[in-house]
Design a protein around this motif. Sequence first.
Motif, PDB file in Angstrom:
ATOM      1  N   GLU A   1       0.840  -1.200   0.000  1.00 20.36           N
ATOM      2  CA  GLU A   1       0.000   0.000   0.000  1.00 20.36           C
ATOM      3  C   GLU A   1       0.879   1.256   0.000  1.00 20.36           C
ATOM      4  O   GLU A   1       0.536   2.260  -0.616  1.00 20.36           O
ATOM      5  CB  GLU A   1      -0.925   0.013   1.229  1.00 20.36           C
ATOM      6  CG  GLU A   1      -1.899  -1.159   1.320  1.00 20.36           C
ATOM      7  CD  GLU A   1      -3.008  -1.105   0.276  1.00 20.36           C
ATOM      8  OE1 GLU A   1      -3.056  -0.155  -0.523  1.00 20.36           O
ATOM      9  OE2 GLU A   1      -3.833  -2.047   0.257  1.00 20.36           O
TER      10      GLU A   1
ATOM     11  N   GLU B   1     -10.995   0.037  -3.187  1.00 19.43           N
ATOM     12  CA  GLU B   1     -10.345  -0.490  -4.396  1.00 19.43           C
ATOM     13  C   GLU B   1     -11.314  -0.587  -5.573  1.00 19.43           C
ATOM     14  O   GLU B   1     -10.923  -0.460  -6.731  1.00 19.43           O
ATOM     15  CB  GLU B   1      -9.705  -1.862  -4.133  1.00 19.43           C
ATOM     16  CG  GLU B   1      -8.592  -1.875  -3.080  1.00 19.43           C
ATOM     17  CD  GLU B   1      -7.375  -1.042  -3.433  1.00 19.43           C
ATOM     18  OE1 GLU B   1      -7.285  -0.510  -4.553  1.00 19.43           O
ATOM     19  OE2 GLU B   1      -6.502  -0.901  -2.556  1.00 19.43           O
TER      20      GLU B   1
ATOM     21  N   GLU C   1      -4.978   5.071  -0.259  1.00 19.89           N
ATOM     22  CA  GLU C   1      -3.847   4.134  -0.149  1.00 19.89           C
ATOM     23  C   GLU C   1      -3.137   4.340   1.199  1.00 19.89           C
ATOM     24  O   GLU C   1      -2.651   3.384   1.815  1.00 19.89           O
ATOM     25  CB  GLU C   1      -2.858   4.304  -1.308  1.00 19.89           C
ATOM     26  CG  GLU C   1      -3.448   4.115  -2.722  1.00 19.89           C
ATOM     27  CD  GLU C   1      -4.002   2.733  -3.004  1.00 19.89           C
ATOM     28  OE1 GLU C   1      -4.118   1.897  -2.087  1.00 19.89           O
ATOM     29  OE2 GLU C   1      -4.346   2.475  -4.177  1.00 19.89           O
TER      30      GLU C   1
ATOM     31  N   HIS D   1      -5.093   2.505   3.756  1.00 18.34           N
ATOM     32  CA  HIS D   1      -4.902   1.062   3.623  1.00 18.34           C
ATOM     33  C   HIS D   1      -3.585   0.652   4.278  1.00 18.34           C
ATOM     34  O   HIS D   1      -3.481  -0.396   4.910  1.00 18.34           O
ATOM     35  CB  HIS D   1      -4.875   0.628   2.146  1.00 18.34           C
ATOM     36  CG  HIS D   1      -6.131   0.971   1.403  1.00 18.34           C
ATOM     37  ND1 HIS D   1      -6.250   0.830   0.046  1.00 18.34           N
ATOM     38  CD2 HIS D   1      -7.326   1.434   1.850  1.00 18.34           C
ATOM     39  CE1 HIS D   1      -7.470   1.211  -0.320  1.00 18.34           C
ATOM     40  NE2 HIS D   1      -8.142   1.580   0.763  1.00 18.34           N
TER      41      HIS D   1
HETATM   42 FE   LIG Z   1      -4.895   0.059  -1.646  1.00 16.55          FE
END
Ligand SMILES: [Fe+2]
Length: 319
Positions: free
Chosen positions: A87, A211, A122, A125
Motif C-alpha cells: 500500500e 479499491e 492508499e 490502507h
Molecule cells: Fe490500496
Amino acid sequence: MSAKPYVSLYDPKGPARGLRSLGLFETRFPLATRGSIPGLERIWEKSKDMSWNPKKAIPYATFDQSKYSKEQLDAARLCWSRRAWTEYTGITEVPCMLARLTLDGQMPIHAKFSLAAKIMEEARHCEASVLLADAMGGYIEEPPPGDAIMKMVIAGFRDRMALNPEISPIAGMVAWHIISEGIALDIFAARYKRTDEPVTREVIRLIMQDEVRHVDMGWIFLEHFFPSMSAAEVREIEEVVVDIVENVEMKGFHSMCLLTDSETSVMRQAEAIAGEARLGFCSPEEEHIAFVRSMESIRTRLAKFNIRIPRFPELEKVA
Ligand SMILES: [Fe+2]
Ligand SMILES: [Fe+2]
C-alpha cells in the motif's frame, strides 16, 4: 543577497529542472473545471462520502491472539506488514501520476480530484494494515533479508509510466487501474471469502470498498477516451497493459502465486500459514485460481476495446 528570479515552466528557453527535466511541461491554463466525465465525478463524490478512519473504524483490540499459535501469528503479521509495504507503494506512486495530470489543464478535473482522494485511500490502507499487524503481534518494518519479495514491492509505476514522458497519461491511467487495481481487488475478494477472523475481515472489506473505485477509474477513462483514440493510441495502451501484466503482476506485486520454486521466499511460506489460519490470505492454489480468473475477465473485457493480452502459459484457465 537578492532572491533568484522565478523562471516559468512555460518559458521554452528556461532551464530544465523538476518535472521539466523529465520532458514534462506545464500547460495548466485554461484550467477546465466543467464538462467533465460523469463517471469520474461519481467516483469523487463516493470518495468523499465513503471515507473511513483506520484508527476508529476497526476494533483491533478485539483480535483474540489466544486462538492462534505463535507460528500462525508470526506468519500473519509478516503478511500484513507486506500488505502495508505494498500500500505504501501506492502512496509514493499515485502522487507522481497526479502531478503529471495536473500539468495539463484539459485533463478531466475529476480524474485529478479522484487521484487526490486515492492518495489518502492508499495511505489509510497502509495504516490499517500496520494496525492489524500490530494486533497480531507487531508490525515488521522490512522484508526478511534476501527474500524475493524485495523486488516485488516496488512496482515501478513511477518510472514505467507516471513520470515517463514517452507514455501518455491516458495509457498510464488505464493500464495501471485496470490491470493492477483490478487484480488487487479480485485477490482481495478471494482472501475475504477465505477469512473468518472478524477484525481481519473488516480490514479487507473496507480496503476493498475503496479499491472498487480505483478499478472503475481505469474503465471509465478507457470508455471515455476510446471513441476518439487513433489505432496507435490504442496500441500504446496495449503495450503498457502487457508490460504491467508481464513485468509487475506476474512477478508477484499483488500475488506470489506465479513465483517459480527456485525463488525461495519466506513470504510465500508465511502466506500459506496465514491462509491456513484464515487470517486474511488464501492457499497458493486458491490464489492462483483467483489470479487466473481475474486475468481472464480483464482480458475478455479489454478485447472489446481491441486491447489484447497475450496467452501466457501460466495464465491458462484453471478448472
Ligand atoms: Fe490500496
Ligand atoms: Fe488501490
